[in-house]
Design a protein around this motif. Sequence first.
Motif, mmCIF file in Angstrom:
data_model
loop_
_atom_site.group_PDB
_atom_site.id
_atom_site.type_symbol
_atom_site.label_atom_id
_atom_site.label_comp_id
_atom_site.label_asym_id
_atom_site.label_seq_id
_atom_site.Cartn_x
_atom_site.Cartn_y
_atom_site.Cartn_z
ATOM 1 N N GLY A 1 0.811 -1.212 0.000
ATOM 2 C CA GLY A 1 0.000 0.000 0.000
ATOM 3 C C GLY A 1 0.848 1.268 0.000
ATOM 4 N N THR A 2 0.140 2.386 0.122
ATOM 5 C CA THR A 2 0.779 3.709 0.072
ATOM 6 C C THR A 2 0.341 4.517 1.289
ATOM 7 O OG1 THR A 2 0.901 3.672 -2.329
ATOM 8 C CG2 THR A 2 0.929 5.841 -1.307
ATOM 9 N N ALA B 1 1.183 2.252 5.622
ATOM 10 C CA ALA B 1 1.678 1.225 4.698
ATOM 11 C C ALA B 1 3.206 1.281 4.609
ATOM 12 C CB ALA B 1 1.047 1.421 3.321
ATOM 13 N N THR C 1 1.764 -0.020 -4.902
ATOM 14 C CA THR C 1 0.580 0.721 -5.366
ATOM 15 C C THR C 1 0.925 2.159 -5.753
ATOM 16 O OG1 THR C 1 0.089 1.257 -3.072
ATOM 17 C CG2 THR C 1 -1.082 -0.631 -4.006
ATOM 18 N N SER D 1 5.893 4.035 -3.019
ATOM 19 C CA SER D 1 6.031 2.730 -2.353
ATOM 20 C C SER D 1 7.037 1.856 -3.075
ATOM 21 C CB SER D 1 4.670 2.036 -2.250
ATOM 22 O OG SER D 1 3.882 2.736 -1.315
ATOM 23 N N THR E 1 -2.797 -8.039 0.233
ATOM 24 C CA THR E 1 -2.362 -6.641 0.158
ATOM 25 C C THR E 1 -2.554 -6.015 1.525
ATOM 26 O OG1 THR E 1 -2.750 -6.337 -2.192
ATOM 27 C CG2 THR E 1 -2.953 -4.375 -0.829
ATOM 28 N N ASP F 1 -2.573 -2.278 3.304
ATOM 29 C CA ASP F 1 -2.650 -0.859 2.936
ATOM 30 C C ASP F 1 -3.290 -0.090 4.089
ATOM 31 O OD1 ASP F 1 -2.530 1.476 1.445
ATOM 32 O OD2 ASP F 1 -3.666 0.697 -0.256
ATOM 33 N N GLU G 1 -4.132 1.621 -5.892
ATOM 34 C CA GLU G 1 -4.509 0.897 -4.663
ATOM 35 C C GLU G 1 -5.742 0.026 -4.902
ATOM 36 O OE1 GLU G 1 -2.889 3.915 -1.194
ATOM 37 O OE2 GLU G 1 -4.874 4.274 -2.020
#
Length: 226
Positions: free
Chosen positions: A26-27, A31, A53, A57, A80, A82, A104
Amino acid sequence: MSDALKREAAIAALGEVRNGMIVGLGTGSTASHFIRELGARVRKGLDIAGIPTSEASRRLAEECGVPLTDFSAHPAIDITVDGADEVSPNLELIKGLGGALVREKLVASASARLVIVVDDTKLVERLGSRAPIPVEIVPFAVDVVRNRLQKMGGEARVREKDGQPFISDNGNLVLDWMHGVIAQPAALEQKLKAMTGVVDCGIFAGLANRVIVADPGGIRKMDRRS
Ligand code: 5RP
């Protein structure tokens, strides 16, 4: 305080990562804690590959030694991890204040499992209580989409960074739509996605399997009822 809690939530998510997994990265600040901790595990022998994403990142993962892959080599992601800007009691999310919402959502939708990591300040009773809805649009559509959103209520502003329009990793603009409480998140998400010129929006309904919440009392896990 909040950053320490974000890190605790991120560390708790590591417990879900197993050898051999493809991991969506994730960002955002929460994350990023996960990516750093994942890098530390990789250095101790964990064998995974990540799909980031955002370009931010990607850079962080490279710095931390997290091996990367892509959809052409691995079209399916195992898990995932995030962050989120708002989380409702039934795990609907607002995401995208960090500007990475399209990648994302794409990575989340290609994942067998989406685990969201937050501190308790992100929990809301009703989605839209605090955060605007980020809406990524192709630049040519800005005036048309902004007018359409404002006819539906609230105010939509072009997001800026350092006094200039913010440009996403995909070369697009983001409108931050001050909508207020969202009565039906899934329906509004579909309505926005159907609007010509909109690439996607920051409402994530029905995607999160688990939300890991860190608060001063410890870690709590909220699971989506299937
Ligand atoms: C980025 C996001 C982030 O996950 C969200 O903004 C939360 O960020 P942070 O962990 O820094 O509070 O959606 O597009």
